[in-house]
Motif scaffolding. Sequence first.
Motif, short mmCIF file in Angstrom:
data_model
loop_
_atom_site.label_atom_id
_atom_site.label_comp_id
_atom_site.label_asym_id
_atom_site.label_seq_id
_atom_site.Cartn_x
_atom_site.Cartn_y
_atom_site.Cartn_z
N MET A 1 9.79 42.90 -62.28
CA MET A 1 9.11 42.31 -61.13
C MET A 1 9.58 42.98 -59.83
SD MET A 1 6.93 39.82 -61.77
CE MET A 1 6.43 38.74 -63.11
N LYS A 2 8.65 43.37 -58.99
CA LYS A 2 8.96 44.05 -57.74
C LYS A 2 9.48 43.05 -56.70
CE LYS A 2 6.64 46.64 -54.05
NZ LYS A 2 5.32 47.11 -53.56
N LYS A 3 10.64 43.36 -56.10
CA LYS A 3 11.18 42.50 -55.04
C LYS A 3 10.46 42.81 -53.75
CE LYS A 3 15.42 42.74 -53.08
NZ LYS A 3 16.90 42.57 -52.94
N HIS B 1 9.79 37.77 -55.63
CA HIS B 1 9.32 38.83 -56.50
C HIS B 1 7.81 38.71 -56.69
CE1 HIS B 1 13.64 38.74 -57.53
NE2 HIS B 1 13.48 40.05 -57.74
N THR C 1 15.50 36.55 -63.29
CA THR C 1 15.34 36.11 -61.89
C THR C 1 15.34 34.59 -61.76
OG1 THR C 1 12.92 36.02 -62.01
CG2 THR C 1 13.92 38.15 -61.44
#
Length: 652
Positions: free
Chosen positions: A1-3, A434, A510
């Motif tokens: 997952m992109k922060k 995220h 996360t």
Amino acid sequence: MKKLWEGSKKFKQDSQLNNYCIWLKEQYNLPFENYHDLWQWSVENIETFWESIWKYFKIKSHSPYIQVLSSYNMPHCKWFEGATLNYAEHIFKQSHPNKTAIFFSNESGLNIEITWNELERKVTSVVNYLKSLGVTKGDRVVGYLPNVPEATIAFLATNALGAIWSSTSPDFGTESVVNRFAQIEPKVLFAVDGYTYNGKPFDKTETVKDIVSFLPSLQKVIVLPYLNKKALEYLPKDYVNINALYTINGGKLEFQLVDFNHPIWVLYSSGTTGLPKAIVHSHGGILLEHFKYMAFHNNVSEGERYFWYTTTGWMMWNFLQSALLMGASIVLYDGSPTYPKFDSLWKISDNLNINHFGTSAPYLVANMKKQLDIKRAHNLQSIKSISSTGAPLPAEAFNYVYENIKTDVWLCSMAGGTDVCTAFVGGTPFYAVHSGEIQCRALGVSLYALDDLGNPIEDDLGEMVIDKPMPSMPIYFWNDTNNARYLSSYFEDYPRKWRHGDFIKINSKTKGLVIYGRSDATLNRHGIRIGTSEIYSAVNKIKAVEDSLIINLELEGGKHYMPLFVKLKTGGSLTNDIKQAINNQLKSDYSPRHVPDEIIEVTDIPYTISGKKMEAPVKKILLKMPIEKSINMDAMRNPESIQFFVEFAKTL
């Protein structure tokens, strides 16, 4: 997952949640290293946790409680028995007489500010008038009103008396209103003469008279002349102008003490397939839950401005009122969110310096589909958080917020429901945001994803279940003998566990979550469960498509039929190229199983009045169930849209 974002060290240290953690260490000798440890403690020690909320927010009770929780047996447990309090009293504890409590705007250009002093004066006047009518503790007072200050005033006056509030918005038709209010037999109705939406006036005087004719329990009708100052000339002479009540000598605002578990309001399910469930919450349960959520999961603070685009028919209106508990000002807006321009709400934020901007996932997606570059056209410097609910927010909409609205903003995707008038999952200032993920499970919410065998799982699709009680769970449904409907709504599938009806995935790294849509509308594709949100997420990337609806029909012999219905942008038509683009996107983003059996163009997608796609009712229609058992047209925002599906079902 992109922060996408993370709060600064100062943001975290200054947060209400960090202040609470410091307090827990001082008062309970409980140090916590991170949010997940705090959450774990809160659900493993729910009595201690909720008692800490009571103490931290200095809940004013006029008698001591016997115990925090009577039982863990949902829904038969009671909270803080013996305590007597009043929700409205806690609102006015935050009063700063000359500061603004309510900012109000509408699409016609009206702008009003109401100070705490004026709010208290008007509430007191309405309290005195309701008293003169004999309204007392436990009586029902209802509102057929837009999102205007008078709705807040009427609610707080009702609450101060210990009476029970309920409201619907004026876009509800007669039958829809009566189906709700008739269940609770109200004594007083606050009604509006009409409203404006998308620049068009909607006169509701005849609707009001029709509603009153179906509510024999009513003793008085109080009218807000909003569309037309002469509205009362067209209504029966015994109807009262709400503005006349404000001239009544107020005196001191007094609060009727009620039991912690006394009803605060009645909310309603959408009623798309039957009579709406009349859901009753408690004074104390809502008070504690909203203090907790506003402070720790939204970081709302004294003096800030809190906005949510909502109507009085959606639970977010009730939730919005609780920002006053924090000493914040509430920002009310009445009208279309996209009139006179599509970015009108962002302009309001600029004008009023909104700090917390609340909206629905479909609104953010609509901005994205229009490719609006909001940050170029608007300042939005005051906005600290953008909150989203009402439907799962897809990953691409997360990305859009940070690329095209504001880069340094806390995006608080949240999910809960009318059932608890709060969010089970939402934001935390301690975590990063995220793409596509809700940040956390809320404190005190013992929520898990369960597999088909009922075992907790992570990193895989599971049924959302809450296995311990929350104070804001309904105390009962109105007129529900032996809690039969209550039990069947949440507790049939997992004994003593609340099944909410959503599919979720919890990220073990996360600790964030993704909601994949309603489990009762799940796409069971060749034995693999697919969340409807996955389909919508992919289809949203196709520029030619404005909206879509996916249905999977389980047929005889183990066969399946999964049609995708698409609404194209104005002027477009469904071509083979568009179909191929949709299928390729679904394969690329997910799997061949996500590809529909057929893609069908429709003129509109059916929605409830509260803005939810009607997947389950459409599925029933396509399975050729009788339409009267499949859907309640009066609960729809666009009932004309259903006719296509009725005709289409005949071809299957």
